[in-house]
Design an enzyme around this catalytic site. Structure first.
Site, PDB file in Angstrom:
ATOM      1  N   LYS A 115      15.085   6.131  -3.387  1.00 25.40           N
ATOM      2  CA  LYS A 115      15.282   5.019  -4.315  1.00 25.40           C
ATOM      3  C   LYS A 115      16.679   5.085  -4.949  1.00 25.40           C
ATOM      4  O   LYS A 115      17.312   4.050  -5.164  1.00 25.40           O
ATOM      5  CB  LYS A 115      14.204   5.022  -5.409  1.00 25.40           C
ATOM      6  CG  LYS A 115      12.838   4.597  -4.894  1.00 25.40           C
ATOM      7  CD  LYS A 115      12.757   3.105  -4.676  1.00 25.40           C
ATOM      8  CE  LYS A 115      11.775   2.622  -3.633  1.00 25.40           C
ATOM      9  NZ  LYS A 115      10.421   3.070  -3.745  1.00 25.40           N
ATOM     10  N   LYS A 198       9.101   2.647   9.214  1.00 27.38           N
ATOM     11  CA  LYS A 198       7.703   2.209   9.158  1.00 27.38           C
ATOM     12  C   LYS A 198       7.614   0.769   8.673  1.00 27.38           C
ATOM     13  O   LYS A 198       8.583   0.249   8.111  1.00 27.38           O
ATOM     14  CB  LYS A 198       6.906   3.138   8.255  1.00 27.38           C
ATOM     15  CG  LYS A 198       7.391   3.161   6.814  1.00 27.38           C
ATOM     16  CD  LYS A 198       6.633   4.197   6.001  1.00 27.38           C
ATOM     17  CE  LYS A 198       7.177   4.311   4.595  1.00 27.38           C
ATOM     18  NZ  LYS A 198       6.643   3.410   3.609  1.00 27.38           N
ATOM     19  N   LYS A 201       6.731  -3.510   2.880  1.00 31.27           N
ATOM     20  CA  LYS A 201       6.552  -4.807   2.229  1.00 31.27           C
ATOM     21  C   LYS A 201       7.871  -5.563   2.096  1.00 31.27           C
ATOM     22  O   LYS A 201       7.905  -6.771   2.166  1.00 31.27           O
ATOM     23  CB  LYS A 201       5.957  -4.622   0.831  1.00 31.27           C
ATOM     24  CG  LYS A 201       4.502  -4.221   0.844  1.00 31.27           C
ATOM     25  CD  LYS A 201       3.893  -4.406  -0.536  1.00 31.27           C
ATOM     26  CE  LYS A 201       2.808  -3.366  -0.781  1.00 31.27           C
ATOM     27  NZ  LYS A 201       3.310  -2.144  -1.432  1.00 31.27           N
TER      28      LYS A 201
HETATM   29  P1  TYM Z   1       2.460   1.246  -1.468  1.00 36.93           P
HETATM   30  O1  TYM Z   1       2.238   0.024  -2.270  1.00 36.93           O
HETATM   31  O2  TYM Z   1       3.829   1.501  -0.927  1.00 36.93           O
HETATM   32  O3  TYM Z   1       1.482   1.262  -0.228  1.00 36.93           O
HETATM   33  C1  TYM Z   1       0.087   1.044  -0.401  1.00 36.93           C
HETATM   34  C2  TYM Z   1      -0.685   1.890   0.594  1.00 36.93           C
HETATM   35  O4  TYM Z   1      -0.306   1.560   1.940  1.00 36.93           O
HETATM   36  C3  TYM Z   1       0.103   2.742   2.632  1.00 36.93           C
HETATM   37  N1  TYM Z   1       1.185   2.397   3.561  1.00 36.93           N
HETATM   38  C4  TYM Z   1       1.201   2.743   4.849  1.00 36.93           C
HETATM   39  N2  TYM Z   1       0.321   3.432   5.587  1.00 36.93           N
HETATM   40  C5  TYM Z   1       0.605   3.585   6.889  1.00 36.93           C
HETATM   41  N3  TYM Z   1       1.720   3.076   7.484  1.00 36.93           N
HETATM   42  C6  TYM Z   1       2.640   2.374   6.770  1.00 36.93           C
HETATM   43  N4  TYM Z   1       3.703   1.850   7.360  1.00 36.93           N
HETATM   44  C7  TYM Z   1       2.393   2.193   5.387  1.00 36.93           C
HETATM   45  N5  TYM Z   1       3.066   1.565   4.380  1.00 36.93           N
HETATM   46  C8  TYM Z   1       2.308   1.708   3.273  1.00 36.93           C
HETATM   47  C9  TYM Z   1       0.563   3.698   1.549  1.00 36.93           C
HETATM   48  O5  TYM Z   1       0.519   5.037   1.991  1.00 36.93           O
HETATM   49  C10 TYM Z   1      -0.417   3.399   0.437  1.00 36.93           C
HETATM   50  O6  TYM Z   1      -1.627   4.087   0.646  1.00 36.93           O
HETATM   51  N6  TYM Z   1       2.774   4.917  -4.840  1.00 36.93           N
HETATM   52  C11 TYM Z   1       1.834   4.053  -4.119  1.00 36.93           C
HETATM   53  C12 TYM Z   1       0.956   3.213  -5.031  1.00 36.93           C
HETATM   54  C13 TYM Z   1       0.131   3.985  -5.990  1.00 36.93           C
HETATM   55  C14 TYM Z   1      -0.952   4.856  -5.687  1.00 36.93           C
HETATM   56  C15 TYM Z   1      -1.448   5.305  -6.950  1.00 36.93           C
HETATM   57  C16 TYM Z   1      -1.554   5.265  -4.505  1.00 36.93           C
HETATM   58  C17 TYM Z   1       0.277   3.961  -7.341  1.00 36.93           C
HETATM   59  N7  TYM Z   1      -0.673   4.758  -7.921  1.00 36.93           N
HETATM   60  C18 TYM Z   1      -2.525   6.177  -7.009  1.00 36.93           C
HETATM   61  C19 TYM Z   1      -2.632   6.141  -4.593  1.00 36.93           C
HETATM   62  C20 TYM Z   1      -3.104   6.593  -5.833  1.00 36.93           C
HETATM   63  C21 TYM Z   1       2.641   3.102  -3.274  1.00 36.93           C
HETATM   64  O7  TYM Z   1       3.767   2.822  -3.542  1.00 36.93           O
HETATM   65  O8  TYM Z   1       1.939   2.526  -2.257  1.00 36.93           O
END
Ligand code: TYM
Length: 334
Positions: A115, A198, A201
């Site tokens: 970041k 990967k 979003k």
């Molecule tokens: P975020 O919003 O980036 O992604 C949400 C979920 O999707 C999964 N993910 C993926 N899995 C496989 N391949 C990909 N290309 C891929 N891109 C995203 C992420 O692993 C995630 O499970 N920090 C977290 C959000 C969060 C969170 C939490 C998660 C905030 N508090 C507490 C678990 C528990 C995040 O940015 O996810």
């Protein structure tokens, strides 16, 4: 059904449309776990603030992400499905964890370093303490199973450290150790269609399949997906091709997957045919989710009820944990 004793918690940032990585890594498992476990799933709107300068779209994104989760089969009556900012106890636990979080450790977190590279002019403390807030999300419900993709592994390690540290420092077993969960399988990592990085979003949108993509967009993106030149029998499968097979497995019948796999082995695979089958399968898979999500997103009354009901369930669980944490710390004078 009698619920298992493990508590499940996970979250998704509302920074854009959900994509197949989010589906494979997270939402699919939310749906698979919702009957057997007590689950807390949330939209991480506070985490989104670490990167958003512009919050005008936040409301739309939060509602879209909620609608997309529900359209994928998440049932808000079976789980607590809520917005992070509707549960202010999260911020309280985050504050307690800040006392056991060390700056040097947080500076070494790979997601923080990424970041800093991406937004050098906005290296705010929210970015640095992002994993502290995430640990608070999880441990607020004393969860042990966290369905996430591979990219979240390090954040889970940090959450485990804080659970241990808190218990040790204050001499009470308040928090269990949470683990990333994927039904015993390796954590999902869905690569982008161009084979670079990967699915995401906000980055490389042409190489990411979104649950909101139109039929034409799906067909176009898949037709441009990276493959190899083919033709070498027995050659190790490159990631880009393995990814196409992984996607095909989600939407195609067994015999078709077996046919393309055999063609690949024999070096006679026709990627054009495979992509066509994959694209049509994806259209059949994504179109109903997209349409359901749009209907839900437009239903203000329903979404408001979901958010209120989710926040009430989450706050009830949070209240118990905060009491336990304060008691362990010694913040109990009356
Ligand atoms: P975020 O919003 O980036 O992604 C949400 C979920 O999707 C999964 N993910 C993926 N899995 C496989 N391949 C990909 N290309 C891929 N891109 C995203 C992420 O692993 C995630 O499970 N920090 C977290 C959000 C969060 C969170 C939490 C998660 C905030 N508090 C507490 C678990 C528990 C995040 O940015 O996810």
């Amino acid at each position: 059904m009698e619920k298992k004793t493990d508590i499940v918690m996970s979250g998704i940032r509302p920074t854009g449309f959900l994509h197949l990585g989010n589906y494979f890594g997270a939402v699919r498992n939310y749906v698979r776990m919702q009957d057997a476990y007590t689950c807390y799933f949330m939209v991480a709107d506070l985490h989104a603030l670490t990167t958003l300068n512009e919050t005008r779209e936040l409301r739309t994104h939060v509602r879209r992400v909620m609608a997309e989760n529900i359209a994928c089969g998440l049932d808000p009556d079976k789980v607590a499905f809520y917005c992070q900012s509707h549960v202010p106890e999260t911020a309280e636990l985050y504050l307690f964890f800040n006392m056991i979080a060390y700056k040097g450790e947080l500076e070494k977190t790979p997601t923080f370093k990424d970041k800093v590279r991406l937004q050098p002019n906005n290296v705010n403390m929210g970015l640095l303490t992002y994993p502290v807030l995430q640990a608070a999300d999880i441990l607020l419900h004393r969860a042990t199973l966290v369905p996430v993709g591979k990219d979240q592994e390090q954040h889970l390690e940090i959450a485990r450290d804080y659970a241990q540290r808190f218990n040790q420092r204050y001499g009470r077993d308040v928090f269990p150790e949470p683990y990333a969960f994927n039904f015993g399988e390796a954590l999902a990592k869905v690569p982008s269609l161009d084979g670079a990085g990967k699915m995401s979003k906000s980055e490389n949108q042409m190489a990411t399949l979104y649950l909101a993509d139109s039929d034409d967009a799906i067909r176009k993106k898949i037709s441009k997906a990276k493959t190899d030149s083919g033709g070498e029998p027995g050659a190790p499968m490159p990631d880009s091709v393995a990814n196409l097979f992984q996607l095909l497995r989600l939407v195609a019948p067994e015999d078709m997957i077996a046919k393309f796999a055999a063609d690949y082995e024999a070096g006679t695979i026709r990627y054009g045919d495979m992509k066509k089958e994959l694209a049509e399968g994806m259209v059949r898979f994504i179109a109903p989710i997209r349409e359901r999500a749009t209907d839900i997103q437009n239903d203000d009354v329903y979404l408001r009820r979901v958010m209120e009901q989710g926040a009430a369930k989450a706050r009830a669980s949070a209240k118990v944990t905060i009491e336990l944490a304060k008691d362990a710390i010694g913040l109990n004078y009356i």
